[in-house]
Scaffold this motif. Structure first.
Motif, PDB file in Angstrom:
ATOM      1  N   PRO A 281       0.850  -1.350   0.030  1.00 50.29           N
ATOM      2  CA  PRO A 281       0.063  -0.288  -0.006  1.00 50.29           C
ATOM      3  C   PRO A 281       0.817   1.319   0.184  1.00 50.29           C
ATOM      4  O   PRO A 281       0.465   2.369  -0.471  1.00 50.29           O
ATOM      5  N   GLY A 282       2.071   1.215   0.540  1.00 51.29           N
ATOM      6  CA  GLY A 282       2.872   2.317   0.722  1.00 51.29           C
ATOM      7  C   GLY A 282       4.037   2.525  -0.244  1.00 51.29           C
ATOM      8  O   GLY A 282       3.797   2.120  -1.510  1.00 51.29           O
ATOM      9  N   HIS A 291      15.432   3.462   6.658  1.00 52.72           N
ATOM     10  CA  HIS A 291      14.963   4.706   7.339  1.00 52.72           C
ATOM     11  C   HIS A 291      13.391   4.687   7.465  1.00 52.72           C
ATOM     12  O   HIS A 291      12.594   5.432   7.774  1.00 52.72           O
ATOM     13  N   ALA A 292      12.713   3.257   7.016  1.00 56.69           N
ATOM     14  CA  ALA A 292      11.219   3.520   6.784  1.00 56.69           C
ATOM     15  C   ALA A 292      10.665   3.550   8.101  1.00 56.69           C
ATOM     16  O   ALA A 292      11.006   2.924   9.164  1.00 56.69           O
ATOM     17  N   SER A 293       9.384   4.487   7.966  1.00 54.89           N
ATOM     18  CA  SER A 293       8.499   4.502   9.129  1.00 54.89           C
ATOM     19  C   SER A 293       7.109   3.810   9.074  1.00 54.89           C
ATOM     20  O   SER A 293       6.966   3.401   7.798  1.00 54.89           O
ATOM     21  N   ASP A 294       6.517   4.009   9.891  1.00 51.06           N
ATOM     22  CA  ASP A 294       5.089   3.354   9.638  1.00 51.06           C
ATOM     23  C   ASP A 294       4.432   4.115   8.441  1.00 51.06           C
ATOM     24  O   ASP A 294       3.660   3.403   7.743  1.00 51.06           O
ATOM     25  N   LEU A 295       4.537   5.462   8.236  1.00 49.04           N
ATOM     26  CA  LEU A 295       3.946   6.200   7.142  1.00 49.04           C
ATOM     27  C   LEU A 295       4.470   5.603   5.944  1.00 49.04           C
ATOM     28  O   LEU A 295       3.672   5.447   4.945  1.00 49.04           O
ATOM     29  N   CYS A 296       5.645   5.090   5.953  1.00 46.02           N
ATOM     30  CA  CYS A 296       6.011   4.744   4.474  1.00 46.02           C
ATOM     31  C   CYS A 296       5.472   3.410   4.024  1.00 46.02           C
ATOM     32  O   CYS A 296       5.288   3.133   2.847  1.00 46.02           O
ATOM     33  N   HIS A 297       5.244   2.505   5.259  1.00 51.58           N
ATOM     34  CA  HIS A 297       4.578   1.336   4.978  1.00 51.58           C
ATOM     35  C   HIS A 297       3.146   1.484   4.482  1.00 51.58           C
ATOM     36  O   HIS A 297       2.672   0.596   3.697  1.00 51.58           O
ATOM     37  N   SER A 298       2.415   2.546   4.832  1.00 51.73           N
ATOM     38  CA  SER A 298       1.053   2.658   4.524  1.00 51.73           C
ATOM     39  C   SER A 298       0.703   3.566   3.524  1.00 51.73           C
ATOM     40  O   SER A 298      -0.423   3.510   2.851  1.00 51.73           O
ATOM     41  N   GLN A 299       1.419   4.620   3.229  1.00 54.76           N
ATOM     42  CA  GLN A 299       1.192   5.621   2.151  1.00 54.76           C
ATOM     43  C   GLN A 299       1.931   5.798   1.159  1.00 54.76           C
ATOM     44  O   GLN A 299       3.194   5.976   1.397  1.00 54.76           O
ATOM     45  N   VAL A 300       1.633   5.926   0.003  1.00 53.90           N
ATOM     46  CA  VAL A 300       2.712   6.212  -1.278  1.00 53.90           C
ATOM     47  C   VAL A 300       3.281   7.482  -1.103  1.00 53.90           C
ATOM     48  O   VAL A 300       2.164   8.646  -0.925  1.00 53.90           O
TER      49      VAL A 300
END
Ligand SMILES: Nc1ncnc2c1ncn2[C@@H]1O[C@H](COP(=O)(O)OP(=O)(O)OP(=O)(O)O)[C@@H](O)[C@H]1O
Ligand SMILES: [Mg+2]
Lengths: 329, 337
Positions: A281-282, A291-300
């Protein structure tokens, strides 16, 4: 105005398991006489994007773009007949596998001459003369004899030279070279790249060079596009890209270059490229990104401004350090 | 290439010896012999019977008969028919042009329809056209020739009166001496108006019957070969050159796809000569096939042995020729090894 101007190009294939997006919002801009390098791992959609420009994708492919112009002409609305008048003449392409890209049943002379006949309507003696000239130009020794050679009598490097001769036969404005040296051995690789660079200098054509070798990019390209899993993750002038990569993927690629490695072991990017069936999804690079955060995993992620290499990242790097404020601005 | 050809040719020698033995043995396994057939049921005196047998060499031990037969063959002597007293070789080659005319026409028919049909099916794979064609070809492939021939005669010739029922030409309207033995050529040479058309008219049904199986084979073969070739890199190169689809498919792809198909075509020439036996019988086509069937009925040993040997020799030579053609059309073989 740019010679080739492609905005937001997407290509999806109809497969048994539903649509598969091989190229996702890619921008490609090439000016006359410019060398653009496209890098990315295997399967990142480099070939598919360029085949879309050539109109050579199979019918299962759906191509969409906001803009797709070549030399001022809109490729999206061009009929197949008009398109055929451009490809092979003004835009030419050479491929990864030189040995299998030449037709085994026809001689070298016939195959080069066919292009000349189709587009320039040359008569037989003119074709022969021009073919000899081309063979000489691409560094084939004894061109007279090679005219009547069949592809199986040629080595890989020689086949690629013939492919190049065929591609430049009508003096194209743009040559797309899809990993022209990957299938060849190392010394020949360098020769072929040198040849392409020299031809670009002599003829003034623009060159799109697809590769997965950062070293090749450093030596030849003026602009670089970095692709990852169908998306364009960074784009900037070569010099700047090498000086300060902004996307973590580019950073990883450059760190993996032997001449840049500092430790005893070569650093590698952990993990593998997401496959056709991984629905992320992200950010597609998030699973491998340090450096990935939760945001990176969930949103493009959004696209960063040009000064940050148009990086497709929530936290583009500056001198290797993630910038959390960069995108918000 | 020349060496390869000579090797292939040498390999056929054992085949010929095996053939001589098989034809000799098979014929003798059928009950009855030429004398019995000629004498019929009336019966004659035992002395006359023995004399007949002696004349034909049938009183010799079988191994001696075989040895004499092989010896004669090695000297180019195919024997003399016990029924007509004609040289087998002469009879065979008088009738052979009719068979050649029929088989070649059948193959030509099969190629002219099968190659384009198969190529189009490959280009439009999965389409309605492709699926229909492939279903029809399965039927064609397994068509019983005899039944198919009779069906066509009943329907096309008897019911609809579209074609003649049998023969090579209307002998009441046209008469001329054979020059080449090929009716299509002779009819033109005769200068008689309408003769060629009439000969063609007679050829239609036999050609369809004999051409059905090769047609199905060639169409399927072209399709599968073409499917493979269409995915090749050089086809993409041809398209990248801006060539028309017609040229890409009809020249760049088809030229490569035809290489294996040519072998199939060549082999069909051989098998259709053998297959002509049935077709000629159905249509009273005066070729070697019909002649052989009649020879069986009369137990004409020399005609049968000689005829089968000659047909086999021709089929084997045709297959050898196919090898050569394969080399010529495939550059990788022509200049290699
Ligand atoms: N005709 C097709 N049908 C379905 N999927 C395809 C087709 N052609 C390519 N793809 C998919 O599109 C993706 C991108 O392929 P592409 O050939 O562009 O990769 P690439 O970046 O050129 O890789 P490489 O370095 O190996 O050449 C791949 O996952 C591939 O499987
Ligand atoms: Mg590729």
């Amino acid at each position: 105005m740019a010679l080739l101007d492609i905005r937001n190009l997407s290509v999806s294939f109809a497969t048994r398991s539903g649509a598969f997006r091989a190229v996702d919002s890619v921008d490609v801009v090439v000016d006359s006489n410019e060398v653009l390098g496209i890098v990315g791992e295997s399967g990142s959609g480099k070939s598919v994007a360029m085949l879309a420009v050539m109109g050579l994708l199979p019918w299962t492919a759906t191509v969409t773009a906001d803009a797709m112009t070549f030399d001022g002409r809109d490729l999206r609305t061009l009929g197949t007949r008009e398109r055929r008048r451009i490809i092979g003449r003004d835009i030419a392409m050479i491929f990864q596998e030189p040995m299998s890209s030449l037709n085994p049943c026809f001689t070298v002379g016939f195959q080069i001459g066919e292009t000349l006949k189709t587009h320039l309507h040359m008569d037989k003696p003119a074709r022969r003369a021009r073919t000899l000239e081309l063979l000489e130009q691409v560094g084939i020794t004894d061109p007279e004899r090679r005219l009547s050679a069949f592809p199986h009598q040629l080595s890989g490097g020689m086949s690629q030279r013939i492919m190049i001769a065929m591609a430049i036969a009508c003096r194209p404005k743009l040559l797309i070279a899809d990993e022209p040296s990957t299938a060849l051995d190392v010394t020949i690789q360098a020769q072929i790249l040198d040849l392409l660079v020299a031809l670009r200098r002599d003829t003034g054509m623009a060159l799109v060079l697809i590769t997965h070798d950062m070293g090749v990019i450093a030596e030849t390209a003026e602009q670089v596009v970095v692709q990852y899993a169908g998306r364009q993750v960074e784009q900037s002038p070569t010099r700047e890209l090498f000086r300060d990569p902004h996307h973590p993927y580019t950073f990883g690629l450059l760190a993996a270059l032997p001449e840049r490695a500092t430790g005893r072991r070569l650093p590698a990017i952990a993990g593998v490229v997401p496959g056709q069936f991984d629905k992320l999804p992200g950010c597609t690079f998030a699973p491998r990104c340090p450096h990935a955060s939760d945001l990176c995993h969930s949103q493009v992620p959004p696209r960063a401004p040009a000064r940050l290499g148009k990086a497709l990242c929530w936290t583009p790097l500056v001198n290797g350090v993630p910038q959390h404020s960069a995108v918000a601005s | 290439m020349v060496l390869y050809f000579l090797k292939r040719a040498a390999l056929t020698i054992p085949t010929f010896f095996a053939l001589m033995f098989l034809t000799f043995a098979a014929i003798r396994l059928v009950p009855g012999d030429p004398v019995e057939v000629r004498v019929g049921e009336r019966g004659i005196s035992p002395e006359r019977l023995a004399q007949f047998r002696h004349e034909l060499g049938l009183d010799q031990p079988v191994w001696k008969q075989f040895f004499d037969y092989v010896w004669a063959l090695l000297h180019g002597d195919f024997g003399t028919s016990v029924v007509t007293n004609e040289k087998v070789l002469t009879e065979f080659f008088t009738l052979f042009p009719a068979t050649v005319e029929l088989s070649l026409s059948a193959i030509l028919f099969a190629v002219m329809i099968g190659v384009p049909a198969g190529a189009i099916a490959a280009v439009k794979r999965g389409s309605w056209y492709d699926q229909t064609l492939m279903s029809i070809s399965v039927v064609g492939f397994s068509m019983p020739i005899f039944w198919w021939g009779l069906l066509l005669i009943m329907l096309v010739a008897e019911r609809l009166h579209l074609t003649p029922v049998s023969g090579r030409i209307d002998l009441i309207k046209f008469y001329f001496e054979p020059v080449t033995g090929f009716m299509l050529i002779d009819s033109v040479l005769s200068g008689q108006k309408g003769a060629l058309l009439d000969a063609l008219h007679h050829l239609v049904l036999p050609v369809i019957v004999l051409g059905t199986v090769p047609l199905a084979t060639i169409a399927r073969m072209t399709r599968s070969s073409m499917l493979e070739v269409l995915g090749e890199d050089y086809v993409r190169t041809a398209r990248a050159k801006g060539l028309s689809p017609f040229r890409v498919i009809g020249l760049h792809a088809l030229r490569n796809a035809l290489i294996p198909v040519v072998t199939v075509i060549g082999l069909s020439v051989g098998s259709s000569m053998a297959g002509a036996v049935l077709t000629e019988t159905i249509f009273s086509w005066p070729g070697v096939g019909k002649w052989l069937i009649e020879a069986i009925g009369r137990r004409d040993y020399p005609a049968l042995q000689g005829g089968v040997m000659l047909i086999s020799a021709i089929v084997i030579s045709v297959n050898l020729l196919v090898d050569v053609i394969y080399g010529v059309i495939n550059p990788r073989i022509r200049h290699g090894r």
